[in-house]
Write a protein that holds these residues in place. Structure first.
Motif, PDB file in Angstrom:
ATOM      1  N   ILE A 206       6.597  -7.556  -1.581  1.00 31.57           N
ATOM      2  CA  ILE A 206       7.033  -6.306  -1.537  1.00 31.57           C
ATOM      3  C   ILE A 206       8.209  -6.069  -0.667  1.00 31.57           C
ATOM      4  CG2 ILE A 206       6.410  -3.909  -0.736  1.00 31.57           C
ATOM      5  CD1 ILE A 206       5.265  -4.317  -3.543  1.00 31.57           C
ATOM      6  N   LEU A 207       8.297  -6.545   0.408  1.00 35.25           N
ATOM      7  CA  LEU A 207       9.236  -6.493   1.527  1.00 35.25           C
ATOM      8  C   LEU A 207      10.238  -7.188   0.970  1.00 35.25           C
ATOM      9  CD1 LEU A 207       7.157  -6.769   4.675  1.00 35.25           C
ATOM     10  CD2 LEU A 207       7.954  -4.851   3.981  1.00 35.25           C
ATOM     11  N   VAL A 213       9.526   1.851  -0.680  1.00 35.43           N
ATOM     12  CA  VAL A 213       7.964   1.599  -0.702  1.00 35.43           C
ATOM     13  C   VAL A 213       7.538   3.095  -0.697  1.00 35.43           C
ATOM     14  CG1 VAL A 213       5.931   0.521  -0.043  1.00 35.43           C
ATOM     15  CG2 VAL A 213       8.100  -0.496   0.340  1.00 35.43           C
ATOM     16  N   THR A 214       6.532   3.338  -1.721  1.00 33.89           N
ATOM     17  CA  THR A 214       5.838   4.514  -1.566  1.00 33.89           C
ATOM     18  C   THR A 214       4.282   3.965  -1.570  1.00 33.89           C
ATOM     19  OG1 THR A 214       7.100   5.988  -2.907  1.00 33.89           O
ATOM     20  CG2 THR A 214       4.828   6.577  -2.884  1.00 33.89           C
ATOM     21  N   VAL A 215       3.561   4.725  -0.498  1.00 34.29           N
ATOM     22  CA  VAL A 215       2.078   4.370  -0.360  1.00 34.29           C
ATOM     23  C   VAL A 215       1.277   5.212  -1.054  1.00 34.29           C
ATOM     24  CG1 VAL A 215       0.201   3.454   1.372  1.00 34.29           C
ATOM     25  CG2 VAL A 215       2.773   2.667   1.460  1.00 34.29           C
ATOM     26  N   MET A 216       0.276   4.979  -1.387  1.00 31.62           N
ATOM     27  CA  MET A 216      -0.918   5.907  -2.012  1.00 31.62           C
ATOM     28  C   MET A 216      -2.214   5.583  -1.345  1.00 31.62           C
ATOM     29  SD  MET A 216      -0.098   6.453  -5.809  1.00 31.62           S
ATOM     30  CE  MET A 216      -1.244   7.731  -6.220  1.00 31.62           C
ATOM     31  N   ALA A 226      11.831   3.288   3.467  1.00 32.56           N
ATOM     32  CA  ALA A 226      12.925   2.149   3.186  1.00 32.56           C
ATOM     33  C   ALA A 226      12.069   0.830   3.504  1.00 32.56           C
ATOM     34  CB  ALA A 226      14.106   2.392   3.990  1.00 32.56           C
ATOM     35  N   ALA A 227      12.250  -0.185   2.795  1.00 32.77           N
ATOM     36  CA  ALA A 227      11.654  -1.384   2.702  1.00 32.77           C
ATOM     37  C   ALA A 227      11.861  -1.895   4.201  1.00 32.77           C
ATOM     38  CB  ALA A 227      11.677  -2.111   1.500  1.00 32.77           C
ATOM     39  N   LYS A 228      13.185  -1.934   4.300  1.00 33.21           N
ATOM     40  CA  LYS A 228      13.707  -2.713   5.749  1.00 33.21           C
ATOM     41  C   LYS A 228      13.204  -2.022   6.746  1.00 33.21           C
ATOM     42  CE  LYS A 228      18.056   0.131   5.850  1.00 33.21           C
ATOM     43  NZ  LYS A 228      17.478   1.247   6.186  1.00 33.21           N
ATOM     44  N   ASP A 229      12.453  -0.969   6.651  1.00 34.39           N
ATOM     45  CA  ASP A 229      12.143  -0.205   8.018  1.00 34.39           C
ATOM     46  C   ASP A 229      10.592  -0.661   8.281  1.00 34.39           C
ATOM     47  OD1 ASP A 229      14.507   0.790   8.509  1.00 34.39           O
ATOM     48  OD2 ASP A 229      14.080   2.469   7.467  1.00 34.39           O
ATOM     49  N   GLU A 233       2.048  -4.981   8.711  1.00 36.11           N
ATOM     50  CA  GLU A 233       1.127  -4.354   9.582  1.00 36.11           C
ATOM     51  C   GLU A 233       1.219  -2.802   9.296  1.00 36.11           C
ATOM     52  OE1 GLU A 233       1.339  -8.253  10.873  1.00 36.11           O
ATOM     53  OE2 GLU A 233       3.007  -6.702  10.959  1.00 36.11           O
ATOM     54  N   GLU A 234       2.420  -2.205   9.065  1.00 44.45           N
ATOM     55  CA  GLU A 234       2.769  -1.050   8.980  1.00 44.45           C
ATOM     56  C   GLU A 234       2.131  -0.429   7.523  1.00 44.45           C
ATOM     57  OE1 GLU A 234       4.703   3.051   9.365  1.00 44.45           O
ATOM     58  OE2 GLU A 234       3.728   1.735  10.707  1.00 44.45           O
ATOM     59  N   ILE A 235       2.461  -1.385   6.651  1.00 42.72           N
ATOM     60  CA  ILE A 235       2.157  -1.102   5.164  1.00 42.72           C
ATOM     61  C   ILE A 235       0.511  -0.972   5.038  1.00 42.72           C
ATOM     62  CG2 ILE A 235       1.981  -1.968   2.888  1.00 42.72           C
ATOM     63  CD1 ILE A 235       4.578  -3.094   3.488  1.00 42.72           C
ATOM     64  N   ILE A 236       0.078  -2.127   5.770  1.00 42.89           N
ATOM     65  CA  ILE A 236      -1.802  -2.043   5.659  1.00 42.89           C
ATOM     66  C   ILE A 236      -2.209  -0.881   6.565  1.00 42.89           C
ATOM     67  CG2 ILE A 236      -3.745  -3.233   6.839  1.00 42.89           C
ATOM     68  CD1 ILE A 236      -2.253  -5.843   6.385  1.00 42.89           C
ATOM     69  N   ARG A 237      -1.492  -0.457   7.663  1.00 43.61           N
ATOM     70  CA  ARG A 237      -2.257   0.726   8.270  1.00 43.61           C
ATOM     71  C   ARG A 237      -1.987   1.976   7.364  1.00 43.61           C
ATOM     72  NH1 ARG A 237      -0.368   5.030  11.019  1.00 43.61           N
ATOM     73  NH2 ARG A 237       1.752   4.229  10.725  1.00 43.61           N
ATOM     74  N   LEU A 238      -0.884   2.202   6.678  1.00 38.81           N
ATOM     75  CA  LEU A 238      -0.600   3.287   5.782  1.00 38.81           C
ATOM     76  C   LEU A 238      -1.423   3.316   4.591  1.00 38.81           C
ATOM     77  CD1 LEU A 238       3.273   3.362   5.682  1.00 38.81           C
ATOM     78  CD2 LEU A 238       2.035   5.064   6.646  1.00 38.81           C
ATOM     79  N   MET A 239      -1.796   1.978   4.007  1.00 33.30           N
ATOM     80  CA  MET A 239      -2.705   1.844   3.056  1.00 33.30           C
ATOM     81  C   MET A 239      -4.042   2.097   2.856  1.00 33.30           C
ATOM     82  SD  MET A 239      -1.269  -1.615   0.812  1.00 33.30           S
ATOM     83  CE  MET A 239      -2.857  -1.936   0.414  1.00 33.30           C
ATOM     84  N   VAL A 240      -4.657   1.716   4.188  1.00 33.54           N
ATOM     85  CA  VAL A 240      -6.003   1.768   4.479  1.00 33.54           C
ATOM     86  C   VAL A 240      -6.470   2.682   5.474  1.00 33.54           C
ATOM     87  CG1 VAL A 240      -6.506  -0.578   3.750  1.00 33.54           C
ATOM     88  CG2 VAL A 240      -6.190  -0.214   6.185  1.00 33.54           C
TER      89      VAL A 240
END
Length: 499
Positions: A206-207, A213-216, A226-229, A233-240
């Motif tokens: 993904i990165l 990236v949109t997280v649901m 923006a993927a570059k930002d 760890e940040e994606i996991i935190r948003l996801m779960v």
């Protein structure tokens, strides 16, 4: 709406009996970008795409394509308007050839009557040349590995000259080399001004491939960045909605005496040849290798769903024939198949029926009837143990997300109380939180002295959960490594040995 906005979905709601699958979800995809859609299983990603694609009708909300409001009645209308989708679970006419599948419903005709086979072949070849896909257009679908069928499906989506292409878990059955090829195709489509919606659980992918990236989470929109930002760890935190520590549970299993012995296993109708190994009680052994190396065939031959030419299988020193699935289950073997939709679930049945179907003998009362109470209890145990998200036990399994379907099948096998558990891609298409739960279950089984064999295309997964890894190459066993001390390079060297 900005000039570069290709697709806008606003306030989309979708309800199923007893569950709110989408709760005011919005998504904006710009022209010439790759937009990743992430979230745990059951977060609503596939449901949102099915609302766009006309497979589900939304309860409320609006969809705009190039500034014009659209409401597709079915997938045919979506395709005709330039919206294509490459599904995670391939829906193909397996008895037909590749070009039939690509041009189904829109065959080129001679005089409006006869199918123009030559034009169909030439058009397919031109399409494959453009995408650098090496597949014979006349090859029958069922004779091809999943990865090649996936490439044919991608070519089909491109053939509609689509403005928006949705990729749902496109790399779950591809090798690293094929993933690189897919990314090349996606970059080419992006450069042509396509909007790509990319659903995957693989963070590194993904990165690397995405612009945004949109997280649901739980059917709701969480954030678009923006993927570059972003970091993993940040994606996991948003996801779960919480920090997730280690990817794998700590190893607590202690392998004992040799339990499973496989000697000179050779298949009748595949390239599997002369494979021998031993697995100890309480040991988790991985099977690595490239696509088509014979990993799946090895498990299928042990379980008796593929025809063995020769070889012996022993469990606790006693030879077991395992001539078919029924005999294998009786002998204490269980097989979780790679393609859950084709060979794992009974789509028209509910969760309870899918859960108890392999252990019905347990629920037989007085040899006359099946006890509903006992079946309900076992199903509830499975739902609780797997943390399966489902409104009720009576919910049809096909309406669950892929990850939750996988949990039901795993629960089904655990209820047969197997001695040997054969798992083929057990976490394919499953999110990071659910993966951890499945790893923990695998470890719990090993702690109970079970034999566990795992086929996986994800090297970090094998290194994270296995004690030993057997590497297959060209249908033969190319090497054996210790998971704690090996490297991905060593495994890849063995994997290429007989190619």
């Amino acid at each position: 709406m900005g000039q570069d906005v290709l697709l806008q979905m606003t306030d989309i709601c979708k309800e199923f009996p007893g569950v709110k699958a989408l709760d005011h979800v919005s998504l904006t995809v710009k022209r010439g970008t790759v937009h990743a859609l992430m979230g745990e299983n059951g977060a609503g990603k596939s449901t949102l795409m099915k609302c766009l694609f006309g497979m589900y009708s939304k309860n409320s909300g609006q969809i705009f394509l190039e500034g014009k409001e659209v409401n597709f009645k079915d997938s045919k209308e979506a395709l005709e308007n330039g919206v294509a989708m490459v599904h995670q679970e391939l829906n193909q006419a397996l008895k037909r050839n590749v070009m039939d599948n690509i041009w189904l419903g829109r065959y080129p005709k001679i005089g409006g009557v006869m199918i123009n086979e030559k034009k169909m072949y030439d058009d397919t070849m031109a399409l494959f040349k453009k995408l650098e896909i090496e597949v014979d257009p006349k090859r029958v679908m069922s004779t091809m590995p999943v990865s090649q069928r996936q490439m044919a499906e991608i070519a089909k989506a491109v053939s509609f000259n689509s403005k928006i292409i949705v990729f749902d878990e496109p790399t779950s059955s591809l090798t690293e080399e094929e993933v690189e090829h897919l990314f090349k195709i996606i970059n080419m489509l992006r450069d042509q001004g396509c909007g790509i919606i990319y659903i995957s659980h693989k963070m590194a992918e993904i990165l690397r491939i995405s612009d945004e990236v949109t997280v649901m989470r739980d059917g709701q929109y969480v954030a678009t960045k923006a993927a570059k930002d972003l970091t993993m760890e940040e994606i996991i935190r948003l996801m779960v909605g919480r920090e997730l520590g280690n990817q794998f549970p700590p190893k607590t299993n202690k392998p004992g005496d040799v339990a499973l012995e496989v000697e000179n296993l050779t298949a009748q109708y595949s390239l599997l040849k002369d494979v021998s190994f031993k697995v100890r009680q309480g040991e988790i052994v991985g099977l690595a290798g490239l696509d088509g190396s014979g990993r799946t065939e090895c498990l299928e031959n042990i379980f008796g769903v593929a025809t063995r030419h020769s070889g012996t299988i022993k469990l606790h020193g006693r030879e077991v024939k395992n001539r078919n699935a029924r005999e294998s289950i009786k002998n204490g073997f269980a097989l979780l198949t790679e393609e859950r939709r084709a060979t794992g679930i009974f789509g028209i049945l509910d969760i309870r029926e899918n859960t108890v179907i392999s252990s019905l003998k347990k629920h037989l009362k007085n040899k006359l009837y099946l006890s509903n109470k006992s079946m309900r209890e076992d199903t509830q145990w499975s739902i609780d143990a797997m943390h399966t998200k489902t409104p009720t036990q009576e919910t049809k399994i096909r309406s669950l997300s892929g990850g939750n379907q996988q949990k039901v099948i795993l629960g089904r096998w655990l209820l047969t109380e197997p001695e040997v558990l054969l798992l083929d891609e057990p976490t394919r298409g499953i999110d990071v939180g659910a993966k951890y739960e499945i790893y923990q279950l695998i470890l719990d089984l090993a702690n109970k002295g079970k034999v566990v064999m795992v086929v996986s295309s994800e090297m970090p997964e094998l290194l994270g959960i296995c004690d030993r890894i057997l590497v297959m190459s060209g249908g033969r066993l190319a090497g054996e490594v210790d998971a704690a001390s090996t490297t991905q390079e060593e495994i890849m060297t063995y994997a290429a040995k007989y190619v």
